[in-house]
Design a protein around this motif. Structure first.
Motif, mmCIF file in Angstrom:
data_model
loop_
_atom_site.group_PDB
_atom_site.id
_atom_site.type_symbol
_atom_site.label_atom_id
_atom_site.label_comp_id
_atom_site.label_asym_id
_atom_site.label_seq_id
_atom_site.Cartn_x
_atom_site.Cartn_y
_atom_site.Cartn_z
ATOM 1 N N UNK A 358 47.521 18.105 47.726
ATOM 2 C CA UNK A 358 48.274 19.297 47.342
ATOM 3 C C UNK A 358 48.301 19.488 45.827
ATOM 4 N N UNK A 359 47.840 18.485 45.100
ATOM 5 C CA UNK A 359 48.010 18.517 43.644
ATOM 6 C C UNK A 359 47.074 19.523 42.973
ATOM 7 N N UNK A 360 45.806 19.416 43.293
ATOM 8 C CA UNK A 360 44.830 20.348 42.735
ATOM 9 C C UNK A 360 44.150 21.041 43.907
ATOM 10 N N UNK A 361 44.809 22.050 44.483
ATOM 11 C CA UNK A 361 44.289 22.637 45.717
ATOM 12 C C UNK A 361 42.919 23.280 45.485
ATOM 13 N N UNK A 362 42.108 23.228 46.501
ATOM 14 C CA UNK A 362 40.798 23.883 46.434
ATOM 15 C C UNK A 362 41.042 25.386 46.303
ATOM 16 N N UNK A 363 40.380 26.037 45.365
ATOM 17 C CA UNK A 363 40.670 27.461 45.125
ATOM 18 C C UNK A 363 40.305 28.308 46.330
ATOM 19 N N UNK A 364 40.996 29.456 46.489
ATOM 20 C CA UNK A 364 40.664 30.342 47.608
ATOM 21 C C UNK A 364 39.263 30.927 47.418
ATOM 22 N N UNK A 365 38.770 31.560 48.447
ATOM 23 C CA UNK A 365 37.446 32.196 48.377
ATOM 24 C C UNK A 365 37.406 33.177 47.211
ATOM 25 N N UNK A 366 36.269 33.237 46.558
ATOM 26 C CA UNK A 366 36.135 34.161 45.436
ATOM 27 C C UNK A 366 36.221 35.600 45.922
ATOM 28 N N UNK A 367 36.921 36.430 45.153
ATOM 29 C CA UNK A 367 36.998 37.854 45.467
ATOM 30 C C UNK A 367 36.159 38.626 44.456
ATOM 31 N N UNK A 368 36.178 39.950 44.612
ATOM 32 C CA UNK A 368 35.380 40.759 43.690
ATOM 33 C C UNK A 368 35.969 40.706 42.294
ATOM 34 N N UNK A 369 35.101 40.772 41.293
ATOM 35 C CA UNK A 369 35.562 40.849 39.897
ATOM 36 C C UNK A 369 36.191 42.212 39.686
ATOM 37 N N UNK A 370 37.427 42.246 39.158
ATOM 38 C CA UNK A 370 38.064 43.549 38.911
ATOM 39 C C UNK A 370 38.022 43.895 37.432
ATOM 40 N N UNK A 371 37.153 43.224 36.694
ATOM 41 C CA UNK A 371 36.941 43.504 35.269
ATOM 42 C C UNK A 371 38.251 43.486 34.474
ATOM 43 N N UNK A 372 39.143 42.583 34.827
ATOM 44 C CA UNK A 372 40.438 42.561 34.167
ATOM 45 C C UNK A 372 40.298 42.119 32.720
ATOM 46 N N UNK A 373 39.230 41.400 32.395
ATOM 47 C CA UNK A 373 39.001 41.020 31.010
ATOM 48 C C UNK A 373 39.763 39.780 30.569
ATOM 49 N N UNK A 374 40.507 39.149 31.483
ATOM 50 C CA UNK A 374 41.240 37.937 31.108
ATOM 51 C C UNK A 374 40.281 36.850 30.632
ATOM 52 N N UNK A 375 39.103 36.800 31.262
ATOM 53 C CA UNK A 375 38.130 35.768 30.908
ATOM 54 C C UNK A 375 37.653 35.951 29.474
ATOM 55 N N UNK A 376 37.393 37.198 29.096
ATOM 56 C CA UNK A 376 36.906 37.451 27.732
ATOM 57 C C UNK A 376 37.984 37.072 26.729
ATOM 58 N N UNK A 377 39.270 37.278 27.126
ATOM 59 C CA UNK A 377 40.343 36.908 26.203
ATOM 60 C C UNK A 377 40.542 35.409 26.116
ATOM 61 N N UNK A 378 40.127 34.696 27.176
ATOM 62 C CA UNK A 378 40.318 33.242 27.174
ATOM 63 C C UNK A 378 39.131 32.506 26.571
ATOM 64 N N UNK A 379 37.982 33.164 26.473
ATOM 65 C CA UNK A 379 36.759 32.453 26.077
ATOM 66 C C UNK A 379 36.808 31.987 24.622
ATOM 67 N N UNK A 380 36.724 30.682 24.368
ATOM 68 C CA UNK A 380 36.780 30.181 23.001
ATOM 69 C C UNK A 380 35.500 30.457 22.221
ATOM 70 N N UNK A 381 34.442 30.867 22.918
ATOM 71 C CA UNK A 381 33.191 31.177 22.213
ATOM 72 C C UNK A 381 33.032 32.684 22.024
ATOM 73 N N UNK A 382 34.083 33.452 22.359
ATOM 74 C CA UNK A 382 34.036 34.920 22.266
ATOM 75 C C UNK A 382 32.863 35.511 23.028
#
Lengths: 670, 340
Positions: A358-382
């Motif tokens: 239960x500690x590090x649960x296996x992630x749910x099935x991948x869904x469609x990318x909704x282009x939220x842009x959170x990844x671009x904001x988190x990326x340390x390499x820009x």
């Protein structure tokens, strides 16, 4: 404390570090068996220098560095070499790799070793050699050989030495505990590194969530020129490039090493290992590793000997197998699950994480990318992770490279924040390896195309030369014919040759009289032998040049050899006939000798050793030729492709020569 | 041992939770709408949600996708809520059904479903019914206090038996202002009962309620502040520039524009749609600001009383273009360009 800079992006995952820092670093003890992979570092694998059955002492070198970028491996305790074979190593795919296996005898008997009383008396090169011989490779997780990092040319370029104590990855506390308990070792190691590099300044960077470690380091660094700098915790501040930007405000140019901007960055664990190697003469045979997760009863840090199996170490911390279906080497962000608990701790093993289900649960099935842009904001390499994902799905490799896929450090920040739980890092890794594979294929195709083109050119050139020669000969004959005047016979070269041969035969006959027959047969044997020699030489040359005339020449050689045999036979027959008439023992002896000598020589020539040696010589000749043409091309500034193709040839030849040398060695041993 | 791939830990914010939060954030706005304009909006939403789920299921079935998994992401419900809030209360059932079907089938699934649509589905549905049925689409009920309030039964009747419903309609404040060409703003305010303290009666509270919902979403970090703030700022700035001291040619005060029509609803629930907007923060500033400009221009100079739908759709066109010019500079690279 001085002002620190920031880097783009980053995330704040749950740290889960508190549970493994409650007790001091414990000694994991001596396991019954050590498994030492030959490749625990980035670069060429080490080469074993021991044999099965050898007794080795603690700290004895069992494998030497296999190249410039490589590191030796040492016995972590005394014992006997029980196997040198492929074992499962800590690798995401459950890979098997060559390992030296030592059955420990429990005596823990050290090899004779001594430290350097005052490292200041040694120059940089000698100290780097000591570090290299100690087998130190980046202990933060990447495993880059530390000696290679330090071999900066010229060393005057280095302005800043950074010691990385950030430890931003969740769960891992080995650097934290090391800094708390062995701050003096780290500072002493840093001073040795300062002596090697003589940088303008030396900084130790630590995340501000480790107050005890910071206090210990500051106390130990009191009065020295080493600055201990803390900065707000943010993953992945411990990434080399991110830490450099945090502390210096400068970015390492893409595709280059930090030394390019005058920075060398070394992990705190490596700094302590440098101290152990230089001051105590101890090679890298143990490290501090965290064992944590809900599936272990006593999460804590261990001083563990390299080569100890995961199972042994986990059990030391009270591992509960039920409810735990995976063990991760590393932290929860970048660590990978190992296939088998028999895998050994290596120089880069900073943490064993055994989570409850239960500690590090296996992630749910991948869904469609909704282009939220959170990844671009988190990326340390820009980077633009959502775009890279798009291109990776479409296998648009050109676009991926244009969008700097290879600047991705695979920290996993994008996948962490993705609300659609898309396994982004996996897409990037797969794309990277596909692109590398493609590049490799292209390089190979280019090289073979070049080989083909240059062969065609050479054949054309040969044909031209030949026809030029022929024309010249024809011209010369015609001229001679003209100068000889009206003699029609001299005009025909074949007729002339036949005439010459006939004249020679007649001369022989007249010179030797009755024995002229013998002499002429001996002459036939000698000339056949000579022709065979010439034909063989030609064949060898053609083989070296890779000419397509090899087959024709081979046929010629066989033919000539048959003729030689026929001539020998006829000489033999004649002699026997003569022998029947006048059995002169002296003559018989000489004849026998003459007949048997070449046969004996041939017998030697056909022995496998002789053949192998001949092949070796031929190959060496070819190698020399190839090297000569390579250096010629380099000097002439030929196209890069040509040079690459030639280099490939040279290295191929070298490999062949090595293989044959070994073969020969084996033959001689037998 | 089982092997999983890193990272082994994930942030808790999933797509489903994003969508549910958006749904929840619309509740204050819906309550205030219902308070001022009756049950029409709620009936819209109830009927619209049913149609949306049916359309989504149909499309998923036709595309051979797992229906339950994708229905659970709540994206169809969000589209239904947003479109039904934008539609006038007491719209007939067929108008809602056409709008929703266009949104889900045309604007979303024909382009490849969630995440692949270039245009905001709710706004596509809205514009299709606005252009097709202008009479129904421009008849807003009068706000509480200015006319008879319809009850729940009347609202149901308006939706499902529109022929038997005799509702009263009234021009919205934005309509009144657009059609004014003789009165000073102050006189207009006095002569028309639709105007309240800062903007239209009821409308100002509706906008404040959607603002509250939006601020809550910002607090949850469902989206960043860039696009909505840029849109509100550019709209307010243009309104201030052309306020004209309240003459008869004035475009209305900044406060009037910020609290009228679909301003706040658009800023926090439409402009922030991640799929159809620009991706980077800089890009979202530009995207939002240009939507603000278009809203003002279309409201004051255009033929339609409100402009959020058109402004958003026009900028949806421009979003990829903005993205191409607002790429961040990769670590260790000297230029922002990515085409070499």
């Amino acid at each position: 404390m001085k002002a620190v800079f920031n880097f783009h992006g980053g995330i704040h995952p749950p740290q889960n570090k508190h549970r493994s820092v409650r007790t001091p670093i414990a000694d994991a003890g001596i396991p019954p068996e050590f498994i030492l992979p030959l490749s625990q570092h980035i670069g060429a694998p080490a080469i074993p220098v021991v044999r099965i059955g050898d007794r080795v002492l603690k700290g004895q070198r069992v494998a030497e560095a296999g190249g410039d970028i490589s590191a030796p491996v040492h016995a972590p305790s005394s014992g006997t070499i029980s196997a040198i074979e492929d074992r499962v190593i800590a690798h995401p795919s459950g890979l098997r790799a060559p390992c030296i296996v030592i059955a420990a005898d429990g005596l823990d008997e050290w090899i004779e070793h001594s430290g350097i009383p005052d490292y200041r008396e040694l120059d940089s090169a000698s100290l780097i050699r000591v570090i290299r011989n100690a087998g130190i490779a980046g202990m933060g997780g990447a495993g880059f050989p530390t000696s290679v990092k330090l071999s900066v040319d010229p060393p005057a370029l280095i302005t800043t030495l950074i010691i990385n104590g950030a430890e931003c990855e969740p769960y891992i506390t080995c650097d934290d505990m090391l800094m708390r308990e062995r701050a003096r070792q780290i500072i002493a190691g840093t001073n040795i590194l300062r002596h090697i590099l003589s940088p303008g300044k030396a900084l130790i960077g630590v995340e501000d969530n480790k107050p005890e470690a910071l206090a210990a380091l500051r106390a130990a660094a009191e009065g020295s020129a080493i600055e201990v700098i803390d900065f707000p915790a943010k993953y992945p501040s411990g990434g080399e490039r991110q830490l450099i930007e945090l502390l210096t405000g400068r970015q390492v140019p893409a595709g280059q090493l930090p030394a390019q901007i005058g920075v060398v960055c070394v992990n705190v664990g490596s700094a302590a290992a440098v101290f152990n190697a230089v001051a105590l003469g101890r090679p890298l045979i143990s490290r501090v590793a965290t064992v944590t997760g809900d599936a272990v009863r006593d999460p804590q840090n261990f001083e563990v000997l390299i080569g100890t199996s995961f199972r042994y170490l986990l059990e030391k911390a009270g591992y509960q197998a039920q409810g735990c279906d995976r063990v991760i080497m590393g932290g929860s962000m970048m660590g990978f699950a190992v296939a088998d608990l028999a895998v050994p701790v290596v120089k880069t093993t900073n943490c064993l994480l055994a989570p409850a289900a239960s500690e590090l649960p296996v992630p749910p099935l991948a869904q469609a990318c909704i282009r939220c842009g959170l990844c671009a904001q988190a990326c340390p390499a820009s980077l633009l992770p959502q775009q890279l994902f798009w291109f990776a799905q479409g296998r648009e490799f050109r676009k991926l490279e244009q969008h700097h896929l290879f600047d991705c450090i695979e920290c996993g920040a994008c996948a962490y924040v993705c609300p659609s739980s898309i396994p982004l890092v996996q897409y990037y890794r797969a794309s990277k390896s596909q692109i590398l594979q493609l590049r490799d294929d292209h390089a190979r195709a280019d090289a073979s195309r070049l080989r083909f083109e240059s062969r065609n050119q050479r054949l054309q050139r040969d044909a031209l030369e030949k026809s030029a020669k022929r024309a010249a000969r024809k011209l010369a004959v015609e001229q001679r014919a003209r100068s000889d005047g009206g003699d029609g016979m001299a005009g025909d070269p074949i007729q002339a040759a036949v005439e010459r041969a006939r004249a020679r035969k007649a001369a022989l006959h007249s010179a030797f009289g009755a024995d002229g027959e013998l002499a002429s047969r001996e002459h036939a044997v000698a000339s056949a032998r000579k022709r065979l020699e010439i034909a063989s030489t030609k064949l060898d040359e053609a083989t070296i040049q890779g000419s397509d005339r090899v087959e024709a020449l081979q046929a010629g050689v066989t033919n000539t050899r048959a003729k030689l045999r026929a001539a020998e036979q006829s000489l033999d027959d004649y002699r026997q006939a003569k022998h029947a008439v006048s059995p002169d023992p002296a003559v018989v002896d000489t004849i026998e000798q003459a007949v048997h000598q070449p046969g004996a020589a041939r017998a030697t020539a056909q022995s496998p050793q002789y053949k192998t040696r001949a092949e070796l010589e031929k190959l060496q000749q070819r190698l020399q030729q190839s090297q000569a043409s390579l250096s010629r091309c380099r000097a002439n500034g030929e196209q890069e492709k040509v040079i690459i193709a030639l280099e490939a040839t040279v290295s191929r030849l070298q490999e062949k020569i090595d293989a044959i040398t070994q073969q020969l060695q084996a033959m001689q041993d037998n | 041992m089982s092997t999983t791939t890193p990272p082994h830990t994930r942030a808790t914010l999933g797509t489903q939770r994003v969508m549910q939060s958006v749904l929840l954030a619309t509740v204050p706005g819906i309550l205030v709408l219902t308070h001022f304009f009756g049950f029409g909006t709620m009936v819209n939403i109830a009927w619209g949600s049913l149609v949306a789920l049916a359309c989504e299921a149909l499309a998923l079935r036709l595309r051979r996708r797992p229906i339950a998994v994708h229905l659970r992401d709540c994206s169809a419900l969000v589209t239904a809520f947003l479109l039904c809030i934008a539609l006038p209360p007491y719209s007939p059932w067929w108008l809602i059904a056409i709008g929703i079907a266009c949104a889900i089938l045309l604007a979303k699934h024909l382009y490849g479903g969630l995440g692949h649509n270039p245009f905001n589905p709710a706004m596509v549905g809205y514009v299709i019914v606005l252009i097709s049925f202008p009479v129904q689409m421009t008849s807003w009920a009068p706000p509480r206090g200015l006319g008879e309030m319809s009850g729940l039964l009347a609202a149901l009747q308006a939706c499902f038996a529109p022929a038997h419903f005799d509702g009263i309609t009234m021009a919205t404040p934005l309509d009144v202002l657009r059609q004014n060409d003789s009165l000073l703003i102050a006189d207009l305010w006095q002569q028309n009962p639709q105007f309240g303290r800062w903007a239209g009666v009821g409308w100002e509270w509706v906008n404040l309620a959607f603002l509250a919902g939006g601020v809550w979403l910002l607090y949850l970090r469902i989206f960043t502040w860039h696009a909505p703030v840029a849109m509100l700022a550019s709209l307010g700035l243009l309104a201030a520039l052309f306020y004209d001291g309240g003459s008869s040619a004035s475009g209305g005060s900044p406060l009037f524009h910020l609290l009228s029509g679909a301003t706040m609803f658009g800023a926090f629930f439409i402009v922030t749609d991640p799929v159809t907007s620009a991706v980077s923060n800089r890009g979202r500033l530009i995207y939002g600001a240009l939507i603000g400009v278009l809203v003002y221009v279309i409201r004051v100079r255009g033929d339609y009383p409100d402009a959020v739908a058109f402004a958003v759709l026009i900028m949806n066109f421009a979003a990829p273009f903005i993205d191409a010019y607002t790429q961040p500079r990769t670590y260790g690279h000297s230029s922002r360009r990515r085409d070499d």
